[in-house]
Design an enzyme around this catalytic site. Sequence first.
Site, PDB file in Angstrom:
ATOM      1  CG  ASP A  57       7.546   6.825  -0.163  1.00  0.00           C
ATOM      2  OD1 ASP A  57       7.016   7.416  -1.116  1.00  0.00           O
ATOM      3  OD2 ASP A  57       7.753   7.364   0.941  1.00  0.00           O
ATOM      4  CG  HIS A 113       9.450   8.085   5.053  1.00  0.00           C
ATOM      5  ND1 HIS A 113       8.821   9.199   5.595  1.00  0.00           N
ATOM      6  CD2 HIS A 113       9.098   8.073   3.744  1.00  0.00           C
ATOM      7  CE1 HIS A 113       8.125   9.820   4.653  1.00  0.00           C
ATOM      8  NE2 HIS A 113       8.279   9.149   3.516  1.00  0.00           N
ATOM      9  CG  ASP A 165       3.717   8.873  -3.113  1.00  0.00           C
ATOM     10  OD1 ASP A 165       4.560   8.008  -2.818  1.00  0.00           O
ATOM     11  OD2 ASP A 165       3.729  10.029  -2.635  1.00  0.00           O
ATOM     12  CG  HIS A 183       7.690  10.795  -4.927  1.00  0.00           C
ATOM     13  ND1 HIS A 183       8.819  10.378  -4.255  1.00  0.00           N
ATOM     14  CD2 HIS A 183       6.643  10.381  -4.174  1.00  0.00           C
ATOM     15  CE1 HIS A 183       8.468   9.744  -3.150  1.00  0.00           C
ATOM     16  NE2 HIS A 183       7.152   9.715  -3.083  1.00  0.00           N
ATOM     17  CD  GLU A 212       5.866  13.105  -1.830  1.00  0.00           C
ATOM     18  OE1 GLU A 212       4.854  13.193  -1.126  1.00  0.00           O
ATOM     19  OE2 GLU A 212       6.863  12.437  -1.490  1.00  0.00           O
ATOM     20  CD  GLU A 213       9.312  10.836   0.360  1.00  0.00           C
ATOM     21  OE1 GLU A 213       8.758  11.417   1.313  1.00  0.00           O
ATOM     22  OE2 GLU A 213       9.017   9.679   0.026  1.00  0.00           O
TER      23      GLU A 213
END
Length: 467
Positions: A291, A423, A353, A279, A325-326
């Site tokens: 990520d 994140h 991912d 992503h 995606e997130e």
Amino acid sequence: MNKLLFTVITLSSILSFSQTDEEVFRTIYTQSLTNGKSYEWLNHLSNQIGSRLSGSLGAEKAVAYTKEELDKLGLDKVWLQPVMVPKWVRGAKEFAFIESEPGKTTNVNICALGGSVATPALGIKANVVEVKNFEELEKLGKENIEGKIVFYNRPMQPDLIHTFEAYGGCVNQRYQGAVEATKYGAVGVIVRSMNLRLDDLPHTGAMTYEDLPVEKRIPSAAISTNDAELLSTMLTLNNNIQFYFKQSCKQLADVQSYNVIGQITGSEFPNEFMLVGGHLDSWDLGDGSHDDGAGVVQSMDVLRLLKESGIKPKRSIRVVLFMNEENGLRGGRKYAEVAKQKDENHVFALESDSGGFTPRGFSFDCNDASFNQVLSWQPLFKPYLIHYFEKGGSGADIGPLKSETTVLAGLRPDSQRYFDHHHASNDIFDAINKRELELGAATMTALVYLFDKYGVNPISSSETIKN
């Protein structure tokens, strides 16, 4: 053409045609480790573009950059697939402190959760109630929660070797915590960061209000693990302490973005599609190198490595760089929707991912016949220390393509350090190891090569009867 050159090319073609799978693997890994592009691409994506939150300028620039790079590879087709995505903005940096008594405060590290509403302009200050799960909320009841800030403090379980299992065991407090706390009259939510180590970095991530009216939504933030420990200790000593936080995030109208798609058309079965992807969007605190910048550039390099290794796929192979995606999965759903409308036959899909760390193997979401086929390939991967082949999940973006016969797979790197960065503001290019990233790209290419060469086994008769 020069006769000598013609002879060399012809001989090269014959040798390539007669290569064993072991020899093809060696070629793929050599190409990736000596002539890889994934690290260079990620350097630009991370350091020249930066974070790529859905709907942001960074995401827009990433779409343009990755399409341009795919165009340079000489693929048969490269295109953008429009998709409407949410646009949430963080606003000014969040601020929070613990007040142990009037005028005596300790600053702590927080960040708004993705999709959260803002606090009032002057912030929120209230007493705190600490819980580990939703059952504890219910036991406390409205009389003990109303008007307070709920502090979810359930850590990731440290004795689980599979760290994604530990993540799955506590992420519901982040995602659904606000909805549950609202039932009991809470005015805000603070969630312990999803992180296995103790540090000062808050980790963001998606949360939901489900169908709550806007006026009933309460602000939600993540607190660093060190500060979660501090807050918990202070509450033990004095349950009358207050917590203050201020955040100015906002949800704006949806905007148009794109999935980026490139394709090598199959020489024998052009209407059988194999997909590899990651992503393109990321959270906004770091630059999203693990990520999922790593998965993006590894997926791009799969198609390049196939070409560089002289492999001419039988089936059409696509790289898909999914958007959103997130905080919505809009890109994955849009791709599957269009594929269904066009009646495209997707036989295999692989997603990266889980970060750019050393590859350990794959997990597969498929029928038993296909998995048994995969297990027969394990000896080919063993010299590269790839031993993990398990049935299980694959990837969020390729999930909508699931069918009885499609094989879905997820690259599984070593995950022990992944949630140190996930994140958070330290998910940056400096956390990437070039060799590990390139090993991952080669490993993905090797699996794609095998499925293209040997195809996907149909469901066995015993499974048909069983189902």
